[in-house]
Design a protein around this motif. Structure first.
Motif, PDB file in Angstrom:
ATOM      1  N   ALA A  31       0.828  -1.202   0.000  1.00 43.69           N
ATOM      2  CA  ALA A  31       0.000   0.000   0.000  1.00 43.69           C
ATOM      3  C   ALA A  31       0.868   1.260   0.000  1.00 43.69           C
ATOM      4  O   ALA A  31       0.580   2.226  -0.706  1.00 43.69           O
ATOM      5  N   VAL A  32       1.930   1.244   0.771  1.00 40.88           N
ATOM      6  CA  VAL A  32       2.812   2.411   0.852  1.00 40.88           C
ATOM      7  C   VAL A  32       3.577   2.604  -0.452  1.00 40.88           C
ATOM      8  O   VAL A  32       3.790   3.734  -0.896  1.00 40.88           O
ATOM      9  N   LYS A  33       3.975   1.522  -1.116  1.00 33.05           N
ATOM     10  CA  LYS A  33       4.721   1.633  -2.367  1.00 33.05           C
ATOM     11  C   LYS A  33       3.861   2.147  -3.510  1.00 33.05           C
ATOM     12  O   LYS A  33       4.372   2.716  -4.473  1.00 33.05           O
ATOM     13  N   ASN A  45       9.579   9.216   0.720  1.00 40.34           N
ATOM     14  CA  ASN A  45       9.217   7.847   1.097  1.00 40.34           C
ATOM     15  C   ASN A  45       9.299   7.635   2.607  1.00 40.34           C
ATOM     16  O   ASN A  45       9.795   6.619   3.087  1.00 40.34           O
ATOM     17  N   MET A  46       8.805   8.599   3.346  1.00 40.90           N
ATOM     18  CA  MET A  46       8.871   8.545   4.801  1.00 40.90           C
ATOM     19  C   MET A  46       8.073   7.373   5.367  1.00 40.90           C
ATOM     20  O   MET A  46       8.499   6.726   6.318  1.00 40.90           O
ATOM     21  N   GLY A  53      11.759   0.744   9.662  1.00 44.48           N
ATOM     22  CA  GLY A  53      12.515   1.102  10.860  1.00 44.48           C
ATOM     23  C   GLY A  53      13.728   1.946  10.558  1.00 44.48           C
ATOM     24  O   GLY A  53      14.616   2.092  11.390  1.00 44.48           O
ATOM     25  N   ASN A  54      13.782   2.527   9.366  1.00 46.83           N
ATOM     26  CA  ASN A  54      14.926   3.354   8.969  1.00 46.83           C
ATOM     27  C   ASN A  54      14.671   4.841   9.160  1.00 46.83           C
ATOM     28  O   ASN A  54      15.456   5.659   8.696  1.00 46.83           O
ATOM     29  N   ASP A  55      13.589   5.186   9.837  1.00 48.02           N
ATOM     30  CA  ASP A  55      13.253   6.599   9.953  1.00 48.02           C
ATOM     31  C   ASP A  55      14.169   7.354  10.908  1.00 48.02           C
ATOM     32  O   ASP A  55      14.274   8.572  10.831  1.00 48.02           O
ATOM     33  N   ASP A  56      14.870   6.661  11.774  1.00 41.01           N
ATOM     34  CA  ASP A  56      15.769   7.343  12.701  1.00 41.01           C
ATOM     35  C   ASP A  56      17.248   7.115  12.365  1.00 41.01           C
ATOM     36  O   ASP A  56      18.119   7.474  13.145  1.00 41.01           O
ATOM     37  N   ASP A  62      20.776   9.918   2.463  1.00 39.84           N
ATOM     38  CA  ASP A  62      20.179  11.076   3.112  1.00 39.84           C
ATOM     39  C   ASP A  62      21.012  12.336   2.915  1.00 39.84           C
ATOM     40  O   ASP A  62      20.483  13.444   2.877  1.00 39.84           O
ATOM     41  N   ILE A  63      22.296  12.180   2.776  1.00 43.02           N
ATOM     42  CA  ILE A  63      23.181  13.330   2.656  1.00 43.02           C
ATOM     43  C   ILE A  63      23.499  13.656   1.203  1.00 43.02           C
ATOM     44  O   ILE A  63      23.443  14.804   0.778  1.00 43.02           O
ATOM     45  N   LEU A  64      23.805  12.654   0.402  1.00 36.22           N
ATOM     46  CA  LEU A  64      24.264  12.895  -0.958  1.00 36.22           C
ATOM     47  C   LEU A  64      23.192  12.685  -2.021  1.00 36.22           C
ATOM     48  O   LEU A  64      23.490  12.753  -3.198  1.00 36.22           O
ATOM     49  N   ASN A  65      21.953  12.432  -1.642  1.00 34.43           N
ATOM     50  CA  ASN A  65      20.893  12.218  -2.610  1.00 34.43           C
ATOM     51  C   ASN A  65      19.817  13.287  -2.434  1.00 34.43           C
ATOM     52  O   ASN A  65      18.646  12.991  -2.292  1.00 34.43           O
TER      53      ASN A  65
END
Length: 87
Positions: A31-33, A45-46, A53-56, A62-65
């Protein structure tokens, strides 16, 4: 890598909590995809990161994209017309 990690997590969840937990999480992933933004708007894509579990976690992407520095910036109307097949 991410696909194999998701599969391993689903198998582990199935073994620990049963088949229903794994199926529910897989339905939430699908559903999220399916939720997409317009082609000219960047998406973070939060919701997908939260489910994984990658939100933290801060990673390389995150830095170079940074989508605001993307080379594929265009006019929104032309991008939508191209996606809809009007051009």
């Amino acid at each position: 890598f991410q696909l194999n990690q998701d599969k391993t997590n689903f198998d582990t969840l199935r073994n620990i909590q049963g088949l229903h937990a794994s199926l529910k999480l897989q339905m939430e992933f699908r559903a999220v995809k399916q939720v997409k933004r317009l082609p000219f708007l960047p998406s973070s894509n939060m919701a997908l990161d939260t489910l994984r579990g990658n939100d933290d976690c801060i990673g390389f992407e995150d830095i170079l994209n940074d989508p605001s520095q993307s080379e594929v910036m265009g006019e929104p109307h032309m991008m939508m017309e191209y996606k809809l097949g009007l051009l």
